[in-house]
Design a protein around this motif. Structure first.
Motif, mmCIF file in Angstrom:
data_model
loop_
_atom_site.group_PDB
_atom_site.id
_atom_site.type_symbol
_atom_site.label_atom_id
_atom_site.label_comp_id
_atom_site.label_asym_id
_atom_site.label_seq_id
_atom_site.Cartn_x
_atom_site.Cartn_y
_atom_site.Cartn_z
ATOM 1 N N LEU A 215 0.832 -1.210 0.000
ATOM 2 C CA LEU A 215 0.000 0.000 0.000
ATOM 3 C C LEU A 215 0.868 1.263 0.000
ATOM 4 N N ALA A 216 1.939 1.252 0.791
ATOM 5 C CA ALA A 216 2.817 2.431 0.855
ATOM 6 C C ALA A 216 3.466 2.696 -0.507
ATOM 7 N N LEU A 217 3.899 1.644 -1.181
ATOM 8 C CA LEU A 217 4.524 1.801 -2.507
ATOM 9 C C LEU A 217 3.509 2.312 -3.529
ATOM 10 N N TYR B 263 1.965 -0.766 15.169
ATOM 11 C CA TYR B 263 2.178 -1.562 13.960
ATOM 12 C C TYR B 263 1.997 -0.650 12.756
ATOM 13 N N ALA B 264 3.060 0.079 12.424
ATOM 14 C CA ALA B 264 2.996 1.102 11.392
ATOM 15 C C ALA B 264 4.369 1.298 10.787
ATOM 16 N N LEU B 265 4.373 1.751 9.548
ATOM 17 C CA LEU B 265 5.629 2.099 8.882
ATOM 18 C C LEU B 265 5.395 3.322 8.019
ATOM 19 N N ALA B 266 6.470 4.048 7.747
ATOM 20 C CA ALA B 266 6.393 5.166 6.802
ATOM 21 C C ALA B 266 7.467 4.974 5.753
ATOM 22 N N GLY C 278 6.464 11.449 2.895
ATOM 23 C CA GLY C 278 6.183 10.033 2.702
ATOM 24 C C GLY C 278 4.760 9.630 2.999
ATOM 25 N N ILE C 279 4.554 8.317 2.951
ATOM 26 C CA ILE C 279 3.249 7.719 3.207
ATOM 27 C C ILE C 279 3.385 6.819 4.435
#
Lengths: 188, 188
Positions: free
Chosen positions: B36-38, B82-85, B94-95
Motif C-alpha cells: 500500500l505504501a509503494l 504496527y505502522a511504517l512510513a 512520505g506515506i
C-alpha cells in the motif's frame, strides 16, 4: 575454493548484492565471521546472535542464519565494535568473533577501510574485496563467551490496547498512551 | 489472485518462511502494508522506511524493499505501533501505513491476534492467515506524513580507532574507550 557457510564466495556476494543493495565489504567480512562462529560452536541447539554494531554486520547474520531483526533472534547492542556472538538460546554460552586489528598488517586495503583512513570515493573496492577473500577467517579471532542475562529469554509480548489518544494498538507496558503520543516525535 | 508487491501471496509466504522462519501473521500483514505504501507514494526517487515497531514488521520491509537493517535504509523508532512510513530519502515526505483497528470488525481472528486476546497456542493460525489474505489492504489506513529531521540524512560514519582498553576498533565519537569498556555489559 573460498566458501562462506558452505556456499561459494561468488554465490554469497550475489546474495548480498540482492539483499543489501551492493557488495559491501563489511557484509562480506561478516560472512566469514558467521562461518567461523558456526564452526566453533558446540552443541546443536537453537542459537541466537548478539551483534555489537548496527552497521552492515546484521545483514550477514540475516542472510546466513535463521536469526533476523524482525523475528527477534538477532539481538543488537550497538557498542560500535565489529563483532558478533552466536550463543545457545537457553544457556547463553557462545562464541564471539571479532575483526582482530592486530591481524590486519598483511592486508593494507582492509586496514585502510576498517579505520576509514581514506574517503570512500578513493577506495579501490575491487582490491578490497580481493583482500577480504584472500584473508578469509585469518583476520578474525574467536573466543568463548557467556552472554549477559539481559539478552536471554523470549521477547516480551505484553498486552496491546488501543491508545486513548491516537487510537492505534500499542503495548500497554509503555504507559497510559503510546510513546508517540507521549511525545516521541516521528513526524512533523 | 491476491498479490503482494506484484508477487502471488503464496510466493511471498514461501519467502517469509525461508527468511523469518515461519509464516508469521505480522509479516504477512506487513507485506500488504509495504504494498500500500509503494502504491500511494508519489515520485520515483530513493526512499527509506521508518518502522514503528521492532516486532515482525521490519522483516516485511527487508524482504520487499531495498531497505535493510544493515544498510541503514530501514530506520527504527520502536514506539510499539504496527505502522511504517515509506519516505523520500531527501525530502522526508512520505506515506505512513498503519493497521487500523477500527477496520478490524469483519475479521475477528485478526482482531483477536492483534490484541493478543488468546494465548498463541489456542490460535487457529490457518484461519488467521485466511482472514489476513481476505482482508488484504482493507484493514490498513494510509496517510501523508513528513518524517522528523532526526530520521533523515546519511548514517554518520565518524572516525574509528583501536580502543585503548580492549584493542578493538570503535567509533571515537563514543568517548575515550568503546562503550563496552565504558561499562555496557554484554558478557559475564
Amino acid at each position: 575454493m573460498t566458501t562462506i557457510c558452505g556456499q561459494g564466495a561468488d554465490e554469497f556476494m550475489r546474495m548480498l548484492e540482492e539483499f543489501h543493495g551492493y557488495r559491501a565489504p563489511g557484509v562480506l567480512i561478516g560472512g566469514f565471521m558467521v562461518d567461523l562462529a558456526l564452526e566453533r560452536r558446540s552443541g546443536g541447539g537453537f542459537f541466537e546472535v548478539l551483534c555489537e554494531t548496527r552497521v552492515c554486520l546484521p545483514d550477514a547474520v540475516q542472510l546466513l542464519t535463521p536469526c533476523t531483526f524482525g523475528n527477534g533472534w538477532l539481538k543488537l547492542a550497538d557498542v560500535g565494535r565489529y563483532a558478533l556472538a552466536l550463543f545457545d538460546k537457553k544457556s547463553g554460552a557462545g562464541i564471539r568473533v571479532h575483526v582482530d586489528t592486530k591481524k590486519l598488517a598483511p592486508y593494507p586495503g582492509i586496514r585502510e577501510w576498517f579505520f576509514k583512513a581514506k574517503p570512500k570515493i578513493e577506495q579501490d573496492t575491487d582490491r578490497l574485496v580481493r583482500e577480504i577473500l584472500d584473508a578469509g577467517k585469518s583476520i578474525l579471532t574467536a573466543t568463548s563467551v557467556q552472554v549477559a542475562p539481559e539478552f536471554l529469554g523470549p521477547r516480551k509480548k505484553g498486552a496491546t490496547s488501543p491508545c486513548p489518544s491516537c487510537g492505534e494498538g500499542y503495548p500497554v507496558e509503555n504507559g497510559d498512551r503510546c510513546l508517540a503520543c507521549q511525545g516521541k516525535k516521528l513526524y512533523v
